[in-house]
Design an enzyme around this catalytic site. Structure first.
Site, short mmCIF file in Angstrom:
data_model
loop_
_atom_site.label_atom_id
_atom_site.label_comp_id
_atom_site.label_asym_id
_atom_site.label_seq_id
_atom_site.Cartn_x
_atom_site.Cartn_y
_atom_site.Cartn_z
CG ASP A 65 0.57 -5.29 0.82
OD1 ASP A 65 0.80 -6.47 0.46
OD2 ASP A 65 -0.56 -4.73 0.86
NE ARG A 84 -1.61 -7.85 1.01
CZ ARG A 84 -2.71 -7.50 1.47
NH1 ARG A 84 -3.59 -8.24 1.74
NH2 ARG A 84 -2.79 -6.16 1.92
#
Ligand SMILES: [Zn+2]
Length: 203
Positions: A128, A130
């Site tokens: 991830d 983000r």
């Protein structure tokens, strides 16, 4: 360099989930077009329902059943509409931040038996990637005092709190599991600590 953004345009967007005002932001962090869809009066308000949604072209636009993004987007707008006020922040970080090209390559690896986390790592990325600082700046721009975050992801809550956002509560947003997304949802729950498949009374 101080991170900053500008709220360049606000325009009404009527949707099947009622009327929203779309706020268009430019920023000095990346060259993407980040957006906030705002319903009702949120400035100076506590407990504002907020969804921070990361772009998923295949899920949001095409209605792909490989993930739950499109459904989560729809449910979040529904939740905000019912609450009568709230914000959907649409961040342009496709494929958990690895971009569309790598996400599509990861899909092919998943079809060869890898899960969504291992496929990203195989492609030289993190599970991830983000990042939420732009979301923090947007909430500051909209003068929100505290939020009720529409998410299944405790890491997103932690990331926002680190940015100085007060998260008063979590609002679960569970898509329906089916054959095409069940492995993906299970990996999210098992390897990424998403709060899915929770007993109903423990939310
Ligand atoms: Zn998706």
């Amino acid at each position: 360099m101080k991170q900053q953004l500008d709220n360049l345009v606000q325009t009404p967007i009527p949707t099947k989930h009622g009327d929203f005002i779309l706020h268009y932001y430019s920023n000095n962090i990346d060259d993407k077009e980040h957006i906030a869809l705002v319903k009702g009066d949120v400035a100076g308000k506590n407990n504002v329902p907020v969804r921070i949604h990361s772009e998923c072209f295949t899920g949001d636009v095409l209605g792909s059943r490989r993930c739950d993004c499109g459904e989560q987007l729809d449910l979040a707008m529904q939740i905000i509409n019912v609450a009568g006020f709230g914000i959907l922040i649409y961040l342009r970080q496709e494929g958990r931040g690895i971009g569309l090209l790598n996400k599509l390559r990861a899909y092919n690896l998943q079809d060869q038996g890898m899960d969504t986390v291992d496929a990203n790592i195989e492609l030289g990325h993190l599970a991830d990637e983000r990042e939420y600082s732009i979301a923090g700046l947007i909430l500051e721009n909209l003068q929100v005092t505290s939020v009720e975050l529409i998410t299944n992801n405790p890491k997103k809550i932690a990331a926002l709190e680190k940015l100085g956002v007060t998260v008063a509560k979590r609002i679960p947003v569970e898509a329906v599991a089916h054959n095409d997304n069940i492995d993906y949802l299970k990996t999210k729950a098992k390897k990424m600590a998403h709060l899915l498949f929770q007993p109903k009374n423990k939310k």
